[in-house]
Write an enzyme that holds these catalytic residues in place. Sequence first.
Site, PDB file in Angstrom:
ATOM      1  N   ASN A 172       0.855  -1.190   0.000  1.00  0.00           N
ATOM      2  CA  ASN A 172       0.000   0.000   0.000  1.00  0.00           C
ATOM      3  C   ASN A 172       0.891   1.241   0.000  1.00  0.00           C
ATOM      4  OD1 ASN A 172      -1.591  -2.282   0.886  1.00  0.00           O
ATOM      5  ND2 ASN A 172      -3.155  -0.824   1.541  1.00  0.00           N
ATOM      6  N   GLU A 228      -2.781   0.205  -4.105  1.00  0.00           N
ATOM      7  CA  GLU A 228      -2.162  -1.063  -3.735  1.00  0.00           C
ATOM      8  C   GLU A 228      -1.439  -1.637  -4.944  1.00  0.00           C
ATOM      9  OE1 GLU A 228      -4.529  -3.785  -1.232  1.00  0.00           O
ATOM     10  OE2 GLU A 228      -6.172  -2.404  -1.659  1.00  0.00           O
TER      11      GLU A 228
END
Length: 294
Positions: A172, A228
């Site tokens: 992330n 992500e």
Amino acid sequence: MLDRAAELFESTGTLGNTQCVRFLCTDVTDLKPYQGPFDAAVFNDVLATEHDPAASIRAATLLCRPGSTVVVSQRLDDPGTALPSMDVAEYIADLPLEAAAVAVDGKTMDGEGGVAAAKTASTARTEDCCGGSCWTFEVPPLYAMRDKVEMRAPVVSGFGRGSRQMGVPTANMDPAVLAAELSGMRRGVYFGFARLPDDTDDGSAWEKCVINVGQRPTFADGDGVTIEVHVLKDFQRDFYGETMECVALGYLRPEMKFGGLSQLVGRIMTDIGLARNALDAECFTRAVVDAQNV
Ligand code: ADP
Ligand code: RBF
Ligand code: MG
């Protein structure tokens, strides 16, 4: 019927990457992601009698490659047959499908004779002469972005959902650092290249990746946008806190709401296959060479 059809093709029986046609008799919802992606899906007079038409058209759509066609053809007023009501627009509401102008005998049938593609399921519907209806959709083609998006940010903790256990760990990237880049990107799944520029081992080389920019509608974990990155490389370690660089070069599909983690992971596997192939294409390889010189 399948045996007869198979007799018409000499190339049956060859699997793997070889061009061929496979014949199987199965429920579309039992097909596995690895059995796709398909070039087209046609529901020929079957959708109205499916016990869960929405699930069937969803399963078929998820197995179709970008740029493919999904057709629903249905007799609706067959005398003596009471068909359940069928709302195609509702079935496809959250699917990555666009209504397509229907070509019949080489002509574009969109009412006005023009070329504009219809935008919704209701306008995609075309009456034919036999009391039936036909809806034609396109899975949006895989496309290169006009302007690549370059991102550089620290890797932060995500939701710890166990994506790693499922084989798709996602680094992330800190969304606060990337507010400007985010504002210009539509939500959805991208592909490109990523690297850890400060890695003294081999992590600093550009690797293929898939990127999800979105709000994870499959899960009720808040509506904050996350970036992500799943890198198609086995790093054999975590790199939380390290800086990641990522270049988004192409767009795969919009974000969708799946029936659970395993369905989502199945689709991500397809995304990865599409990205792997697309990134071998010259246009993307060249773009990353440019990116390397930045
Ligand atoms: P989180 O919910 O904290 O993001 P994940 O299960 O998604 O946890 O795992 C992500 C972490 O796994 C990354 O932050 C990174 O440190 C590590 N990782 C290891 N290999 C990869 C890879 N190939 N792609 C992305 N992250 C990876
Ligand atoms: N989440 C969704 O809810 N819908 C999606 O369509 C979706 N697509 C994704 C595609 C890729 C390639 C990746 C790496 C992630 C995707 N996600 C999607 C995010 C996923 O929900 C998330 O990685 C896990 O929940 C872990 O936070
Ligand atoms: Mg993650």
